[in-house]
Structure formats: structure tokens, C-alpha cells
Write an enzyme that holds these catalytic residues in place. Structure first.
Site, PDB file in Angstrom:
ATOM      1  N   GLU A   1     -11.743  -2.574 -11.986  1.00 15.41           N
ATOM      2  CA  GLU A   1     -11.700  -3.077 -10.610  1.00 15.41           C
ATOM      3  C   GLU A   1     -12.844  -2.504  -9.785  1.00 15.41           C
ATOM      4  OE1 GLU A   1      -6.915  -3.863  -9.950  1.00 15.41           O
ATOM      5  OE2 GLU A   1      -7.741  -1.889  -9.533  1.00 15.41           O
TER       6      GLU A   1
ATOM      7  N   ASP B   1      -8.727  -9.113  -4.591  1.00 18.99           N
ATOM      8  CA  ASP B   1      -7.832  -8.236  -5.340  1.00 18.99           C
ATOM      9  C   ASP B   1      -6.760  -7.693  -4.409  1.00 18.99           C
ATOM     10  OD1 ASP B   1      -6.786  -6.854  -7.469  1.00 18.99           O
ATOM     11  OD2 ASP B   1      -8.560  -5.612  -7.833  1.00 18.99           O
TER      12      ASP B   1
ATOM     13  N   THR C   1      -0.146  -9.591  -6.638  1.00 23.67           N
ATOM     14  CA  THR C   1      -0.689 -10.370  -5.530  1.00 23.67           C
ATOM     15  C   THR C   1      -1.968 -11.083  -5.944  1.00 23.67           C
ATOM     16  OG1 THR C   1       0.211  -8.708  -4.032  1.00 23.67           O
ATOM     17  CG2 THR C   1      -1.310 -10.302  -3.094  1.00 23.67           C
TER      18      THR C   1
ATOM     19  N   ALA D   1      -4.083  -4.283  -3.338  1.00 20.65           N
ATOM     20  CA  ALA D   1      -4.243  -2.848  -3.077  1.00 20.65           C
ATOM     21  C   ALA D   1      -2.870  -2.200  -3.053  1.00 20.65           C
ATOM     22  CB  ALA D   1      -4.970  -2.611  -1.756  1.00 20.65           C
ATOM     23  N   ASP D   2      -2.846  -0.913  -3.359  1.00 20.77           N
ATOM     24  CA  ASP D   2      -1.600  -0.152  -3.333  1.00 20.77           C
ATOM     25  C   ASP D   2      -1.382   0.523  -1.989  1.00 20.77           C
ATOM     26  OD1 ASP D   2      -0.940  -0.662  -6.115  1.00 20.77           O
ATOM     27  OD2 ASP D   2      -2.642   0.630  -6.575  1.00 20.77           O
TER      28      ASP D   2
ATOM     29  N   GLY E   1      -5.108   0.959  -8.285  1.00 15.84           N
ATOM     30  CA  GLY E   1      -5.036   1.411  -9.663  1.00 15.84           C
ATOM     31  C   GLY E   1      -3.663   1.743 -10.189  1.00 15.84           C
TER      32      GLY E   1
END
Length: 276
Positions: free
Chosen positions: A149, A127, A73, A129-130, A141
Site C-alpha cells: 500500500e 484505499d 472499504t 484507512a484504520d 495496515g
């Protein structure tokens, strides 16, 4: 040791109206959204990620120092920055990449790059994100770049997260997927056991991350990653993060807490902007 526990709660994704405002406050999060116009063909997940990433890039102004995220993304955002620079619509910006992959992408697009050593103040980081919980706390991560990050995004004045709606969770760890911990290679099994035992009462599993070749995955900083898998979401991510951080040999963990100022979520019906 701090008390660690888990909880589940309901979360509802709402859709409303435009602009993205960024501010750091302790007030409850609010949501604003814009809708995708009706399409003759349904937008793919990548289309929606791209739309959300482009929305985040609208916050960039000339003269900014930018944190450039890592992952599928975030890559859309980096691409858009490169296009705007090439067309002259954006100028006088520099970027700090959060991984070697992002550095290579940014250089190929002609984005000027600097380092935290010379630019310790970052205006805006973008950024992915999971996991994203209702408080805009994150797990990051799974792409292996959590240390860089966190170093970059922790010093960003504003941090916009871009994700698709599959990343929404009721509590961190709630997806059942990996919550990464970066550790030194020295005696990594020792730390795997300690991390597993730290959350043993909650049924946590811990595994060394391996690459496609079956060998241990090595981060950009020559460390290993131990992935933690929780059966239920964490109730107190801050307590969990503190206890993980106390272990010698742990370099960093993937709990990004209290850092995001805005989260842009792409879903089937549109894109929602959630801000603090």
C-alpha cells in the site's frame, strides 16, 4: 533519539455540500460534504462505505493509472470500477493492486493490471484507512498490506482515502487498536522487544500478529507483522515513524503521513469529503 510524546485534541465531524476536488497543497484541510437523502430504512455501515467508495470512484478519468487499495472499504471501490468498465462508462484505465487479494478481485472483474516496474507514475490511488486524524494523517495496515500500500500510494499524484466515521481519531494511535510494523522473519523477537522498548515510557505493548490457525501471520512479501498498541495517541507521528524506521530488520510501518489528498468519511448522517 527523537523526542516522542502524545496529545489529545477535539475533532468535530461536519456535513455540508458536494463535489470532490483533489489537490496537493500545504494549506489547512477543508471539508465539503453531501448528505444521504432520508431513508425509510437506516443505511448500514456497509451501505455507507459503499456510498463513500462510489463517491471516490467519480474522480477516475479515462487514461488513468490507478492504485487499487486493500480492505473491506477499498473492495467496494474496486467493485465499482469493474462495473463501470463492464458497462462502458469507464475505459482506458489500468490498475496496480496493493495486495494479492485485491489482484484476485480486480482480475475477476476484468480490470487491466500493471506493475510499478512498468508504470512508476500513478494518477490516483483509492484505499481505506484504520485511523484518520484531523490532519488527514493515517494508520493503515491492519489488513496486512501496508508495505505494498505504501509503495503504491507514495507515488500517487492523488490519494483518496475512504473510511467510516469509526476510524476518526484525535491523534494517531488513539483508537487503542494495532499500529502495524512489518519486519523480516529473522530474529523477529529481537525487533519486537526493540519496538516495545522504543515506546516503553508511553505504555506501549507489542505483539506478533497471528492468523486464525494460531501461527504467525505472513504478509504477501513473506514478512511478519508486529502490532503496537498505544494507551494514548501519538503527538508526533513523523518522529515516531523516523525512529521505527531506524531499526534494522524493520521493513515498513503503518504510519501514512502527509500522503492523503482527500478523505471521504461515511457516517450515520451522510458522507463528508475532507481535502487538503
Amino acid at each position: 533519539m527523537a523526542s516522542l510524546s502524545f496529545v489529545s485534541s477535539s475533532h468535530h465531524l461536519t456535513l455540508r455540500t458536494p463535489p470532490l476536488t483533489l489537490r496537493k497543497t500545504s494549506s489547512p484541510r477543508t471539508s465539503v460534504s453531501f448528505s444521504v437523502k432520508a431513508q425509510s430504512v437506516a443505511l448500514s455501515q456497509d451501505d455507507l462505505k459503499k456510498l463513500a467508495a462510489e463517491k471516490a470512484v467519480e474522480a477516475i478519468k479515462p487514461g488513468m493509472v490507478l492504485g487499487l487499495g486493500t480492505g473491506s472499504t477499498a473492495a467496494f471501490a474496486v467493485d465499482q470500477i469493474g462495473k463501470l468498465l463492464a458497462s462502458g462508462q469507464l475505459h482506458d484505465i489500468v490498475g496496480i493492486p496493493t495486495s494479492k487479494r485485491t489482484e484476485e478481485q480486480a482480475r475477476s472483474l476484468g480490470i487491466p493490471l500493471v506493475a510499478l516496474d512498468t508504470h512508476p507514475r500513478i494518477d490516483l490511488a483509492i484505499d481505506g484507512a484504520d485511523e484518520v486524524d484531523p490532519n488527514l494523517d493515517l494508520v493503515k495496515g491492519r489488513g496486512g498490506a501496508l508495505l505494498r500500500e505504501k509503495m503504491v500510494e507514495a507515488v500517487a499524484e492523488k490519494f483518496i482515502v475512504v473510511a467510516d466515521d469509526t476510524k476518526l481519531v484525535k491523534g494517531l494511535g488513539g483508537s487503542g487498536l494495532a499500529m502495524p510494523v512489518e519486519v523480516v522473519q529473522f530474529c523477529w523477537k529481537f525487533n519486537l522487544i526493540r519496538l516495545r522498548d522504543l515506546f516503553k515510557e508511553f505504555g506501549c505493548d507489542a505483539k506478533l500478529r497471528v492468523g486464525g490457525d494460531g501461527e504467525a501471520y505472513v504478509t504477501d512479501n513473506s514478512n511478519y507483522i508486529i502490532d503496537l498498541y498505544f494507551k494514548e495517541p501519538l503527538k508526533d507521528g513523523f518522529a515516531a515513524g523516523r525512529e521505527i524506521g531506524k531499526l534494522e530488520g524493520v521493513v515498513e510501518h503503518g504510519l501514512f503521513l502527509g500522503m492523503a489528498t482527500s478523505v471521504i468519511i461515511a457516517g450515520k448522517n451522510g458522507v463528508e469529503v475532507m481535502s487538503k
